[in-house]
Design a protein around this motif. Structure first.
Motif, PDB file in Angstrom:
ATOM      1  N   ARG A  52       0.850  -1.185   0.000  1.00 52.38           N
ATOM      2  CA  ARG A  52       0.000   0.000   0.000  1.00 52.38           C
ATOM      3  C   ARG A  52       0.886   1.234   0.000  1.00 52.38           C
ATOM      4  O   ARG A  52       2.047   1.171   0.411  1.00 52.38           O
ATOM      5  CB  ARG A  52      -0.913   0.002   1.235  1.00 52.38           C
ATOM      6  CG  ARG A  52      -1.789  -1.224   1.345  1.00 52.38           C
ATOM      7  CD  ARG A  52      -3.057  -0.942   2.155  1.00 52.38           C
ATOM      8  NE  ARG A  52      -2.817  -0.175   3.351  1.00 52.38           N
ATOM      9  CZ  ARG A  52      -3.001  -0.618   4.604  1.00 52.38           C
ATOM     10  NH1 ARG A  52      -3.458  -1.840   4.793  1.00 52.38           N
ATOM     11  NH2 ARG A  52      -2.738   0.158   5.638  1.00 52.38           N
ATOM     12  N   GLY A  53       0.288   2.363  -0.426  1.00 59.56           N
ATOM     13  CA  GLY A  53       1.072   3.594  -0.567  1.00 59.56           C
ATOM     14  C   GLY A  53       1.895   3.912   0.667  1.00 59.56           C
ATOM     15  O   GLY A  53       3.099   4.179   0.578  1.00 59.56           O
ATOM     16  N   GLU A  54       1.249   3.887   1.827  1.00 57.54           N
ATOM     17  CA  GLU A  54       1.935   4.321   3.037  1.00 57.54           C
ATOM     18  C   GLU A  54       2.855   3.233   3.611  1.00 57.54           C
ATOM     19  O   GLU A  54       3.705   3.524   4.441  1.00 57.54           O
ATOM     20  CB  GLU A  54       0.918   4.795   4.084  1.00 57.54           C
ATOM     21  CG  GLU A  54       0.045   3.726   4.700  1.00 57.54           C
ATOM     22  CD  GLU A  54      -1.176   3.341   3.861  1.00 57.54           C
ATOM     23  OE1 GLU A  54      -1.110   3.369   2.624  1.00 57.54           O
ATOM     24  OE2 GLU A  54      -2.195   2.966   4.471  1.00 57.54           O
ATOM     25  N   TYR A  74      -0.708  -0.071  -3.991  1.00 60.55           N
ATOM     26  CA  TYR A  74      -2.120   0.328  -3.870  1.00 60.55           C
ATOM     27  C   TYR A  74      -2.099   1.769  -3.363  1.00 60.55           C
ATOM     28  O   TYR A  74      -2.042   2.025  -2.180  1.00 60.55           O
ATOM     29  CB  TYR A  74      -2.750  -0.629  -2.878  1.00 60.55           C
ATOM     30  CG  TYR A  74      -4.193  -0.479  -2.484  1.00 60.55           C
ATOM     31  CD1 TYR A  74      -5.210  -1.063  -3.229  1.00 60.55           C
ATOM     32  CD2 TYR A  74      -4.538   0.165  -1.295  1.00 60.55           C
ATOM     33  CE1 TYR A  74      -6.535  -0.996  -2.808  1.00 60.55           C
ATOM     34  CE2 TYR A  74      -5.858   0.228  -0.871  1.00 60.55           C
ATOM     35  CZ  TYR A  74      -6.842  -0.350  -1.646  1.00 60.55           C
ATOM     36  OH  TYR A  74      -8.148  -0.295  -1.223  1.00 60.55           O
ATOM     37  N   GLY A  75      -2.039   2.718  -4.284  1.00 58.15           N
ATOM     38  CA  GLY A  75      -1.899   4.130  -3.926  1.00 58.15           C
ATOM     39  C   GLY A  75      -1.152   4.838  -5.032  1.00 58.15           C
ATOM     40  O   GLY A  75      -0.391   4.205  -5.782  1.00 58.15           O
ATOM     41  N   VAL A  76      -1.367   6.152  -5.133  1.00 55.34           N
ATOM     42  CA  VAL A  76      -0.618   6.902  -6.149  1.00 55.34           C
ATOM     43  C   VAL A  76       0.792   7.208  -5.654  1.00 55.34           C
ATOM     44  O   VAL A  76       1.741   7.282  -6.433  1.00 55.34           O
ATOM     45  CB  VAL A  76      -1.385   8.193  -6.555  1.00 55.34           C
ATOM     46  CG1 VAL A  76      -1.457   9.199  -5.418  1.00 55.34           C
ATOM     47  CG2 VAL A  76      -0.783   8.825  -7.790  1.00 55.34           C
ATOM     48  N   GLY A  77       0.949   7.354  -4.338  1.00 53.29           N
ATOM     49  CA  GLY A  77       2.254   7.702  -3.770  1.00 53.29           C
ATOM     50  C   GLY A  77       3.125   6.466  -3.621  1.00 53.29           C
ATOM     51  O   GLY A  77       2.687   5.452  -3.088  1.00 53.29           O
ATOM     52  N   LEU A 100      -7.879   7.523  -8.381  1.00 54.69           N
ATOM     53  CA  LEU A 100      -8.189   8.145  -7.089  1.00 54.69           C
ATOM     54  C   LEU A 100      -8.181   9.671  -7.126  1.00 54.69           C
ATOM     55  O   LEU A 100      -8.567  10.335  -6.152  1.00 54.69           O
ATOM     56  CB  LEU A 100      -7.227   7.631  -5.999  1.00 54.69           C
ATOM     57  CG  LEU A 100      -5.727   7.627  -6.267  1.00 54.69           C
ATOM     58  CD1 LEU A 100      -5.146   8.989  -6.467  1.00 54.69           C
ATOM     59  CD2 LEU A 100      -5.001   6.899  -5.162  1.00 54.69           C
ATOM     60  N   ARG A 234       1.567  13.934   1.367  1.00 56.31           N
ATOM     61  CA  ARG A 234       2.285  13.123   2.350  1.00 56.31           C
ATOM     62  C   ARG A 234       2.771  14.044   3.457  1.00 56.31           C
ATOM     63  O   ARG A 234       3.144  15.198   3.206  1.00 56.31           O
ATOM     64  CB  ARG A 234       3.508  12.457   1.705  1.00 56.31           C
ATOM     65  CG  ARG A 234       3.199  11.243   0.883  1.00 56.31           C
ATOM     66  CD  ARG A 234       2.787  10.044   1.743  1.00 56.31           C
ATOM     67  NE  ARG A 234       2.628   8.849   0.948  1.00 56.31           N
ATOM     68  CZ  ARG A 234       1.495   8.457   0.373  1.00 56.31           C
ATOM     69  NH1 ARG A 234       0.386   9.171   0.515  1.00 56.31           N
ATOM     70  NH2 ARG A 234       1.446   7.351  -0.348  1.00 56.31           N
ATOM     71  N   HIS A 281      -6.079   9.837   6.987  1.00 57.77           N
ATOM     72  CA  HIS A 281      -5.518   9.421   5.692  1.00 57.77           C
ATOM     73  C   HIS A 281      -6.560   8.630   4.884  1.00 57.77           C
ATOM     74  O   HIS A 281      -6.352   7.449   4.580  1.00 57.77           O
ATOM     75  CB  HIS A 281      -4.246   8.590   5.893  1.00 57.77           C
ATOM     76  CG  HIS A 281      -3.429   8.457   4.637  1.00 57.77           C
ATOM     77  ND1 HIS A 281      -2.091   8.173   4.638  1.00 57.77           N
ATOM     78  CD2 HIS A 281      -3.770   8.550   3.324  1.00 57.77           C
ATOM     79  CE1 HIS A 281      -1.639   8.094   3.397  1.00 57.77           C
ATOM     80  NE2 HIS A 281      -2.659   8.314   2.577  1.00 57.77           N
ATOM     81  N   SER A 284      -8.537   8.883  -0.431  1.00 57.91           N
ATOM     82  CA  SER A 284      -8.968   7.978  -1.512  1.00 57.91           C
ATOM     83  C   SER A 284     -10.022   6.991  -1.017  1.00 57.91           C
ATOM     84  O   SER A 284     -10.357   6.038  -1.729  1.00 57.91           O
ATOM     85  CB  SER A 284      -7.760   7.217  -2.077  1.00 57.91           C
ATOM     86  OG  SER A 284      -7.258   6.307  -1.112  1.00 57.91           O
ATOM     87  N   ARG A 290     -11.514   2.726  -4.017  1.00 56.49           N
ATOM     88  CA  ARG A 290     -10.722   1.628  -3.451  1.00 56.49           C
ATOM     89  C   ARG A 290     -10.890   0.357  -4.281  1.00 56.49           C
ATOM     90  O   ARG A 290      -9.952  -0.416  -4.446  1.00 56.49           O
ATOM     91  CB  ARG A 290     -11.083   1.412  -1.986  1.00 56.49           C
ATOM     92  CG  ARG A 290     -10.580   2.527  -1.071  1.00 56.49           C
ATOM     93  CD  ARG A 290      -9.065   2.462  -0.873  1.00 56.49           C
ATOM     94  NE  ARG A 290      -8.532   3.674  -0.286  1.00 56.49           N
ATOM     95  CZ  ARG A 290      -8.493   3.935   1.018  1.00 56.49           C
ATOM     96  NH1 ARG A 290      -8.974   3.070   1.888  1.00 56.49           N
ATOM     97  NH2 ARG A 290      -7.980   5.063   1.456  1.00 56.49           N
ATOM     98  N   MET A 293      -8.705   0.818  -7.254  1.00 52.67           N
ATOM     99  CA  MET A 293      -7.288   0.695  -6.872  1.00 52.67           C
ATOM    100  C   MET A 293      -6.895  -0.773  -6.726  1.00 52.67           C
ATOM    101  O   MET A 293      -5.838  -1.197  -7.199  1.00 52.67           O
ATOM    102  CB  MET A 293      -7.026   1.444  -5.550  1.00 52.67           C
ATOM    103  CG  MET A 293      -7.052   2.949  -5.670  1.00 52.67           C
ATOM    104  SD  MET A 293      -7.185   3.792  -4.061  1.00 52.67           S
ATOM    105  CE  MET A 293      -5.651   3.333  -3.258  1.00 52.67           C
TER     106      MET A 293
HETATM  107  C1  8YV Z   1      -3.370   4.921   0.475  1.00 51.59           C
HETATM  108  C2  8YV Z   1      -2.325   6.835  -0.572  1.00 51.59           C
HETATM  109  O1  8YV Z   1      -2.721   4.077  -0.370  1.00 51.59           O
HETATM  110  O2  8YV Z   1      -2.709   6.956  -2.891  1.00 51.59           O
HETATM  111  C3  8YV Z   1      -1.917   7.100  -1.964  1.00 51.59           C
HETATM  112  O3  8YV Z   1      -0.750   7.429  -2.161  1.00 51.59           O
HETATM  113  O4  8YV Z   1      -1.621   7.122   0.331  1.00 51.59           O
HETATM  114  C4  8YV Z   1      -3.627   6.213  -0.244  1.00 51.59           C
HETATM  115  O5  8YV Z   1      -4.481   6.064  -1.306  1.00 51.59           O
HETATM  116  C5  8YV Z   1      -4.612   4.368   1.011  1.00 51.59           C
HETATM  117  O6  8YV Z   1      -4.798   4.947   2.237  1.00 51.59           O
HETATM  118  C6  8YV Z   1      -4.647   2.870   1.141  1.00 51.59           C
HETATM  119  O7  8YV Z   1      -3.707   2.373   1.987  1.00 51.59           O
END
Ligand code: 8YV
Length: 319
Positions: A52-54, A74-77, A100, A234, A281, A284, A290, A293
Motif C-alpha cells: 500500500r502507498g503508506e 495500492y496508492g498513487v504515492g 483516485l 504526504r 488518511h 482515496s 478503493r 485501486m
Molecule cells: C493509500 C495513498 O494508499 O494513494 C496514496 O498514495 O496514500 C492512499 O491512497 C490508502 O490509504 C490505502 O492504503
C-alpha cells in the motif's frame, strides 16, 4: 498455469482478498508473528510484492526477496518504496494514479470548507445543546473570493484548482514549471511567495526526497495568522514541528490534515489544538475508488506475469 508467489505487505478490503488469492499464491507478511523468520522462509519464492502507498517496500524487504520482479502499490504515492534499490535490481514498480484523483481532490476541498466554516465544531454545538443554551454559533471565514495557492499542479492539484474555480476563488499555483493546461491561473514558482499570496495553501505534491519539508517555517510564516494549509499529499512535505509551532503560537491560522508523520500514531500536540482539522488518511477512501485501486494492483501484477505491458508503471531513476 502455476501461480506466481507474491508477498502481501498489508491488508486490503475483503473484496480484494478473494481475487488476489485466485490469481496468485499470496504470502501475508502482516499475519506473520516473526517477520524475519517468515521472510527467510518465503522470500526466495517471492516474484511480486503487493503493498500500500503508506507501507511501501524498503530496501531490507526488497533484499529479503532475491527473485523479486515487481512491486505493485495500492496508492498513487510510492515514496515509501525504495526506488534506488528497485532500479539497481531491475524491479518494476507500479502505482494506482488517475483512479483516485477526483476523490482526493474532493476530500481536500471538503476539508477546506469544513475547517473554514467550522463544520465539526458547529455539529457539536447542535448535539451538546450549546445552540439552545448559548445561541448562535461563532462566525467563521468565507471561502469564495479568497486566494488559493496550489503547491504542486499535478493530477490532484489540477482537480483541486478546477473545483475551486467553481467557488469563485482566485487560483495561483507553484510547480517545477508553468503548465500550459493552467493558462487561467497565476504561476508563482517560489513556494514562499505562493504562500504569501494565498489565504489557503493546498499541498498536492508527489512526495520525494526533493520535496521533504518544502513547507517549512518560511512558507508557514508567509501564509500567516489568517492562512490555512491543507495537506492531502504526504506528511513529509511539511515540517511537522514547524507546523505545530506555528499553529500553537498563532503564526499560522489553521490547518486541515489527512496525513501525519508516523501515522496512524500522531504527535499528541495536534490533539491539544483547536485550529486543526484531523483526518485519518482517507482521501482515496470511497468504495468506488478503493475497488478500482485494488483491481489496478492485481491487473498490473497479472500483466507482468503474462509478459504484457504494465498498465501504470512508475518511471524509475537508476541510482
Ligand atoms: C493509500 C495513498 O494508499 O494513494 C496514496 O498514495 O496514500 C492512499 O491512497 C490508502 O490509504 C490505502 O492504503
Amino acid at each position: 498455469m502455476v501461480k506466481a508467489n507474491i508477498l502481501q505487505v498489508g491488508p486490503y478490503p475483503e473484496w480484494d482478498e478473494g481475487p488476489l488469492n485466485e490469481a496468485f499464491t499470496v504470502h501475508r507478511l502482516f499475519d506473520a508473528d516473526n517477520t524475519a523468520a517468515f521472510l527467510a522462509e518465503v522470500g526466495p519464492d517471492i516474484r511480486g510484492i503487493a503493498t500500500r502507498g503508506e507501507l511501501g517496500a524498503d530496501r531490507a524487504l526488497i533484499e529479503a526477496c532475491p527473485n523479486l520482479e515487481i512491486i505493485s502499490v495500492y496508492g498513487v504515492g510510492y515514496d515509501a518504496v525504495d526506488l534506488a534499490a528497485c532500479g539497481e535490481k531491475g524491479i518494476h514498480v507500479t502505482n494506482t494514479p488517475d483512479v483516485l484523483t477526483k476523490d482526493v481532490a474532493d476530500l481536500g476541498v471538503a476539508m477546506m470548507l469544513a475547517q473554514s466554516r467550522g463544520l465539526v465544531g458547529a455539529e457539536s454545538w447542535v448535539r451538546d445543546g450549546s445552540w439552545a443554551a448559548k445561541g448562535l454559533y461563532p462566525l467563521k471565514r468565507r471561502v469564495h473570493g479568497a486566494k488559493v495557492g496550489v503547491l504542486g499542479l499535478g493530477r490532484i492539484g489540477f482537480e483541486v484548482a478546477k473545483r475551486l474555480t467553481g467557488f469563485d476563488m482566485d487560483i495561483a499555483y507553484s510547480d517545477i514549471s508553468a503548465k500550459d493546461y493552467a493558462a487561467d491561473w497565476a504561476y508563482i514558482s517560489d513556494p514562499v511567495e505562493l504562500a504569501r499570496h494565498a489565504d489557503f495553501l493546498f499541498v498536492t505534491l508527489a512526495a520525494s526526497a526533493d520535496t521533504r519539508h518544502i513547507v517549512g517555517h518560511d512558507v508557514l510564516e508567509a501564509l500567516g495568522p489568517e492562512g490555512m494549509v491543507i495537506n492531502i499529499s504526504r506528511a513529509s512535505n511539511i515540517d511537522e514541528n514547524a507546523l505545530l509551532d506555528a499553529l500553537e503560537n498563532g503564526h499560522l491560522g489553521a490547518a486541515a490534515l489527512d496525513v501525519f508523520e508516523g501515522e496512524p500514531a500522531l504527535d499528541p500536540r495536534f490533539l491539544q489544538l483547536n485550529n486543526v482539522l484531523l483526518q485519518p488518511h482517507h482521501a482515496s477512501g470511497t468504495f468506488e475508488t478503493r475497488k478500482a485501486m485494488g483491481k489496478l494492483v492485481r491487473d498490473n501484477l497479472s500483466a507482468h506475469f503474462a509478459g504484457e505491458s504494465l498498465l501504470t508503471p512508475v518511471a524509475q531513476r537508476q541510482s
